[in-house]
Scaffold this active site. Structure first.
Site, PDB file in Angstrom:
ATOM      1  N   THR A 133       0.797  -1.229   0.000  1.00  0.00           N
ATOM      2  CA  THR A 133       0.000   0.000   0.000  1.00  0.00           C
ATOM      3  C   THR A 133       0.830   1.279   0.000  1.00  0.00           C
ATOM      4  O   THR A 133       1.948   1.303   0.540  1.00  0.00           O
ATOM      5  CB  THR A 133      -0.910  -0.009   1.256  1.00  0.00           C
ATOM      6  OG1 THR A 133      -1.424   1.309   1.488  1.00  0.00           O
ATOM      7  CG2 THR A 133      -0.158  -0.409   2.525  1.00  0.00           C
ATOM      8  N   GLU A 135       0.304   3.553   1.901  1.00  0.00           N
ATOM      9  CA  GLU A 135       0.460   3.943   3.311  1.00  0.00           C
ATOM     10  C   GLU A 135       1.883   3.664   3.801  1.00  0.00           C
ATOM     11  O   GLU A 135       2.302   4.197   4.824  1.00  0.00           O
ATOM     12  CB  GLU A 135      -0.553   3.203   4.185  1.00  0.00           C
ATOM     13  CG  GLU A 135      -1.967   3.741   4.083  1.00  0.00           C
ATOM     14  CD  GLU A 135      -2.104   5.171   4.590  1.00  0.00           C
ATOM     15  OE1 GLU A 135      -1.865   5.393   5.786  1.00  0.00           O
ATOM     16  OE2 GLU A 135      -2.441   6.068   3.803  1.00  0.00           O
ATOM     17  N   TYR A 157      -1.548   0.294  10.888  1.00  0.00           N
ATOM     18  CA  TYR A 157      -1.822  -0.380   9.608  1.00  0.00           C
ATOM     19  C   TYR A 157      -0.588  -0.304   8.705  1.00  0.00           C
ATOM     20  O   TYR A 157      -0.126  -1.308   8.168  1.00  0.00           O
ATOM     21  CB  TYR A 157      -3.030   0.270   8.923  1.00  0.00           C
ATOM     22  CG  TYR A 157      -3.239  -0.150   7.492  1.00  0.00           C
ATOM     23  CD1 TYR A 157      -3.833  -1.374   7.190  1.00  0.00           C
ATOM     24  CD2 TYR A 157      -2.849   0.671   6.425  1.00  0.00           C
ATOM     25  CE1 TYR A 157      -4.022  -1.767   5.864  1.00  0.00           C
ATOM     26  CE2 TYR A 157      -3.042   0.291   5.109  1.00  0.00           C
ATOM     27  CZ  TYR A 157      -3.635  -0.931   4.834  1.00  0.00           C
ATOM     28  OH  TYR A 157      -3.811  -1.320   3.530  1.00  0.00           O
ATOM     29  N   LYS A 161       1.758  -3.397   7.441  1.00  0.00           N
ATOM     30  CA  LYS A 161       1.930  -3.652   6.007  1.00  0.00           C
ATOM     31  C   LYS A 161       3.405  -3.560   5.603  1.00  0.00           C
ATOM     32  O   LYS A 161       3.817  -4.140   4.601  1.00  0.00           O
ATOM     33  CB  LYS A 161       1.082  -2.668   5.198  1.00  0.00           C
ATOM     34  CG  LYS A 161      -0.410  -2.998   5.197  1.00  0.00           C
ATOM     35  CD  LYS A 161      -0.709  -4.140   4.227  1.00  0.00           C
ATOM     36  CE  LYS A 161      -2.202  -4.339   4.045  1.00  0.00           C
ATOM     37  NZ  LYS A 161      -2.515  -5.408   3.089  1.00  0.00           N
TER      38      LYS A 161
END
Ligand code: NAP
Ligand code: F7E
Length: 385
Positions: A133, A135, A157, A161
């Site tokens: 991601t 992110e 999160y 990840k």
């Protein structure tokens, strides 16, 4: 013999589009779904076949990324040619509330899957796609972000990840798995979860236009995201897995938009002009004009008078609520997908306008159904966050 794919997170937005895509390519698709107290297969029900039917090409297995034995058993039974690991607790704000679970499902869950492939002797057979991601870039170290941009995640999160990203790279290098990361920027659709920003906005604006909701509350209006369409992004996942050599790819449109502008564009799609005034927690959005022709076409003339009244009375339509802010925010994302464009030949088919049109059409239709049921005296849930 058709190729066999295993998809974790099959009940999610991307799982549903990827399933549809792979079935069209002639794949046999197996998916892992979680047990829940209510049926949670709404996004894939139209694809599901009775498993007793001869030639059924789509199968579901109960499972969870936090259960090693379950994951290992399913991989053994399915013997997949391709595994798409899409399962995750995917909501950034919620990851601050459930950091340990998020690390377990999103981080260690990926390890469980890779280890299952290795232990079962499938390293040469099962290719793995990991749903990484944007992110990971978090507090961005470079603009735009590309495969070589250093990571700086800003949420539990993002950190979970990041583990998943590197364990995928490590299994590729250590055990020669065909394992790749797709570093996907935000991608949305009419079936996006209702609590993500874009869907929250398209759903709320449709409800406000038809008089079933008064106001939309959001958090940070100044954040910027590179938003694409999920249909384009699942095609990229497939292309990544088909390459001779595994590698990691940024998938993005290269266009970034503020949340404030996303709201204005989504409103314009149904003929409403929204104007923002004030700053910070005091920023407010008002409907300041209506394109009656467009509104009538998209929503219906029976709702025009309600809209005129909102303009006359200067009704506050968008407000800011501190509850939707994150302890640490990712302020700006914009991706450079040159590697995917050149190596995979991938190009997005939807731009932001196309994405918004698709999402607004979907939500206007949903809300029309809601209004129809309400008028018939039936209960309809509000699903407020
Ligand atoms: P989504 O709609 O939230 O779907 C997530 C899926 O994971 C759902 O099927 C969910 O099951 C399942 N899941 C959650 N926890 C699980 C667990 N412990 N065990 C098994 N399954 C579990 O997410 P999405 O938007 O489709 O995204 C797919 C993947 O890409 C996710 O890994 C996400 O983090 C990542 N990603 C998404 C974006 C984006 O913009 N959409 C961008 C980059 C990366 P339930 O239906 O039962 O909840
Ligand atoms: O927030 C701001 C919020 O929750 C987008 C996931 O798919 O994409 C997604 O993560 C922006 C943020 O997505 C509200 O603060 C303002 O700046 O839609 P979102 P996300 O956090 O970018 C990445 C790539 C993933 O990997 C994730 O799985 O919008 N924002 N007000 C709000 N966000 C929400 N949800 N709700 C608000 O009221």
């Amino acid at each position: 013999m058709s190729k066999v794919a295993l998809i974790t997170g099959i009940t999610g937005q991307d799982g549903a589009y990827l399933t549809e895509y792979l079935l069209k390519q002639g794949y046999t698709v197996h998916g892992i779904k979680r047990r829940s107290s209510l049926i949670n297969t709404e996004r894939i029900d139209h694809l599901y076949q009775d498993p007793h039917v001869e030639d059924a090409g789509f199968f579901l297995h109960y499972g969870d990324m936090t259960d090693s034995m379950n994951i290992t058993r399913i991989v053994q039974e399915v013997q997949p040619d391709e595994i798409y690991n899409l399962a995750a607790m995917s909501h950034v704000k919620v990851s601050f509330d459930t950091p340990e679970y998020t690390a377990n499902a999103d981080g260690i869950g990926t390890l469980r899957l890779l280890e299952a492939v290795r232990l079962l002797g499938l390293a040469n057979k099962s290719r793995v796609y990991q749903a990484s991601t944007s992110e990971l870039f978090g507090l961005v170290q470079e603009v735009p972000q590309r495969e070589t941009t250093p990571f700086y995640p800003r949420s539990p999160y993002g950190v979970a990840k990041m583990y998943a990203y590197w364990i995928t790279v490590n299994y590729r290098e250590a055990y020669h798995l065909h394992a790749s990361n797709g570093i996907l920027f935000n991608h949305e659709s009419p079936i996006r979860g209702e609590t993500f920003l874009t869907r929250k906005v398209t759903r709320a604006l449709s409800r406000i236009a038809m008089g079933v909701q008064e106001k939309l509350f959001v958090g940070n209006l100044s954040g910027q995201r590179d938003w694409g369409h999920a249909k384009d992004y699942v095609r990229a996942m497939f292309l990544i897995v088909q390459q001779d050599e595994p590698s990691d790819y940024v998938i993005a449109t290269g266009v970034t938009t503020t949340i404030r502008d996303f709201i204005k564009k989504a409103a314009a799609e149904i003929g409403l002009e929204i104007t923002f005034t004030g700053e910070g927690m005091n920023e407010k959005g008002y409907i300041t004009a209506v394109d009656e022709k467009r509104f009538t076409e998209m929503v219906g003339d029976e709702y025009i008078e309600g809209t005129r009244e909102k303009i006359r009375k200067k009704t506050e339509t968008v407000g800011v609520d501190a509850a939707y802010f994150r302890p640490t925010e990712v302020d700006m994302l914009i991706g450079d997908a040159t590697k995917a464009r050149t190596r995979l030949g991938w190009e997005p088919r939807y731009d932001l306008a196309g994405l918004i049109a698709d999402m607004m059409q979907g939500d206007v239709k949903q809300v029309k159904k809601e209004v129809y049921l309400k008028k018939g005296g039936f209960y309809t849930p509000n699903y407020f966050e």
